[in-house]
Design a protein around this motif. Sequence first.
Motif, PDB file in Angstrom:
ATOM      1  N   LEU A  32      67.736 -41.568 -63.866  1.00  0.00           N
ATOM      2  CA  LEU A  32      68.912 -41.188 -63.098  1.00  0.00           C
ATOM      3  C   LEU A  32      68.437 -40.480 -61.826  1.00  0.00           C
ATOM      4  O   LEU A  32      67.761 -39.456 -61.905  1.00  0.00           O
ATOM      5  N   PRO A  33      68.745 -41.013 -60.659  1.00  0.00           N
ATOM      6  CA  PRO A  33      68.252 -40.413 -59.417  1.00  0.00           C
ATOM      7  C   PRO A  33      68.763 -38.980 -59.236  1.00  0.00           C
ATOM      8  O   PRO A  33      69.931 -38.692 -59.512  1.00  0.00           O
ATOM      9  N   HIS A  86      77.326 -44.601 -70.038  1.00  0.00           N
ATOM     10  CA  HIS A  86      77.767 -45.542 -69.005  1.00  0.00           C
ATOM     11  C   HIS A  86      76.718 -45.649 -67.889  1.00  0.00           C
ATOM     12  O   HIS A  86      76.398 -46.751 -67.433  1.00  0.00           O
ATOM     13  N   LEU A  87      76.195 -44.512 -67.470  1.00  0.00           N
ATOM     14  CA  LEU A  87      75.184 -44.531 -66.411  1.00  0.00           C
ATOM     15  C   LEU A  87      73.938 -45.287 -66.855  1.00  0.00           C
ATOM     16  O   LEU A  87      73.374 -46.081 -66.105  1.00  0.00           O
ATOM     17  N   LYS A  88      73.536 -45.059 -68.094  1.00  0.00           N
ATOM     18  CA  LYS A  88      72.317 -45.681 -68.627  1.00  0.00           C
ATOM     19  C   LYS A  88      72.470 -47.184 -68.833  1.00  0.00           C
ATOM     20  O   LYS A  88      71.554 -47.953 -68.554  1.00  0.00           O
ATOM     21  N   THR A  89      73.636 -47.610 -69.317  1.00  0.00           N
ATOM     22  CA  THR A  89      73.806 -49.009 -69.718  1.00  0.00           C
ATOM     23  C   THR A  89      74.553 -49.880 -68.708  1.00  0.00           C
ATOM     24  O   THR A  89      74.499 -51.100 -68.806  1.00  0.00           O
ATOM     25  N   VAL A  90      75.242 -49.264 -67.744  1.00  0.00           N
ATOM     26  CA  VAL A  90      76.025 -50.048 -66.788  1.00  0.00           C
ATOM     27  C   VAL A  90      75.598 -49.731 -65.343  1.00  0.00           C
ATOM     28  O   VAL A  90      74.978 -50.558 -64.681  1.00  0.00           O
ATOM     29  N   LYS A  91      75.936 -48.549 -64.882  1.00  0.00           N
ATOM     30  CA  LYS A  91      75.739 -48.217 -63.461  1.00  0.00           C
ATOM     31  C   LYS A  91      74.272 -48.278 -63.035  1.00  0.00           C
ATOM     32  O   LYS A  91      73.949 -48.797 -61.976  1.00  0.00           O
ATOM     33  N   PHE A  92      73.371 -47.747 -63.875  1.00  0.00           N
ATOM     34  CA  PHE A  92      71.945 -47.742 -63.543  1.00  0.00           C
ATOM     35  C   PHE A  92      71.140 -48.531 -64.580  1.00  0.00           C
ATOM     36  O   PHE A  92      70.006 -48.181 -64.889  1.00  0.00           O
ATOM     37  N   ALA A  93      71.733 -49.594 -65.101  1.00  0.00           N
ATOM     38  CA  ALA A  93      71.083 -50.380 -66.160  1.00  0.00           C
ATOM     39  C   ALA A  93      69.760 -50.980 -65.710  1.00  0.00           C
ATOM     40  O   ALA A  93      68.883 -51.234 -66.534  1.00  0.00           O
ATOM     41  N   SER A 110      62.635 -34.395 -59.441  1.00  0.00           N
ATOM     42  CA  SER A 110      62.485 -35.844 -59.553  1.00  0.00           C
ATOM     43  C   SER A 110      63.624 -36.418 -60.396  1.00  0.00           C
ATOM     44  O   SER A 110      64.437 -35.683 -60.953  1.00  0.00           O
ATOM     45  N   ALA A 111      63.658 -37.729 -60.499  1.00  0.00           N
ATOM     46  CA  ALA A 111      64.685 -38.406 -61.292  1.00  0.00           C
ATOM     47  C   ALA A 111      64.592 -37.982 -62.756  1.00  0.00           C
ATOM     48  O   ALA A 111      63.534 -37.592 -63.246  1.00  0.00           O
ATOM     49  N   PHE A 112      65.723 -38.053 -63.442  1.00  0.00           N
ATOM     50  CA  PHE A 112      65.782 -37.710 -64.864  1.00  0.00           C
ATOM     51  C   PHE A 112      65.693 -38.994 -65.683  1.00  0.00           C
ATOM     52  O   PHE A 112      66.568 -39.856 -65.606  1.00  0.00           O
ATOM     53  N   ALA A 113      64.633 -39.133 -66.459  1.00  0.00           N
ATOM     54  CA  ALA A 113      64.409 -40.350 -67.248  1.00  0.00           C
ATOM     55  C   ALA A 113      65.431 -40.456 -68.374  1.00  0.00           C
ATOM     56  O   ALA A 113      65.633 -39.502 -69.129  1.00  0.00           O
ATOM     57  N   PHE A 114      66.068 -41.623 -68.485  1.00  0.00           N
ATOM     58  CA  PHE A 114      67.035 -41.843 -69.557  1.00  0.00           C
ATOM     59  C   PHE A 114      66.393 -41.648 -70.926  1.00  0.00           C
ATOM     60  O   PHE A 114      67.021 -41.147 -71.853  1.00  0.00           O
TER      61      PHE A 114
END
Length: 160
Positions: A128-129, A116-123, A67-71
Amino acid sequence: MKEAIFTRELKEAFEYLYPKAYVYKIPDTPRFPDNTGFRFIPKKPFDMFVLLDVFIAIENKQKKNLSAFAFDDVKDHQLTALIKTKNAGHKAFIIVNYRTDDYNKAFILDVNYFWHLKTVKFADRKSLPINFLLTSCPSINREKINNKTVWDVRLLETLN
């Protein structure tokens, strides 16, 4: 399978592949038997570090399903410590091990990339898928190297 087993496996891999390296697993914080959450010592900044020609800080996470990984699985104090380590000119990674009965792979996220993934790309997301990890992140496997099965951690030395 516990995250502690994955951490031990990574430690053993570094010690096997880099006999001159200093590898240290930071002990977990003890708690009262009733699990009240009271701590005897401060929270640990990350799970382990490795001294090669460079200092590498590592926070390990484990998922028991694909499953997705939780930030939020990376706690604020861990993220802060890893970012400070990276900003000091060292390497800092979050390694996410997906381990099921028929799947065992670890994905490597540089802490700045994770931020970056947490705050921009997947904000707009809380996690994270898994498909993103599969297609966009470097990974390591357990492999037989010189007659011993270990995680092939040599990639971490080459990543920035």
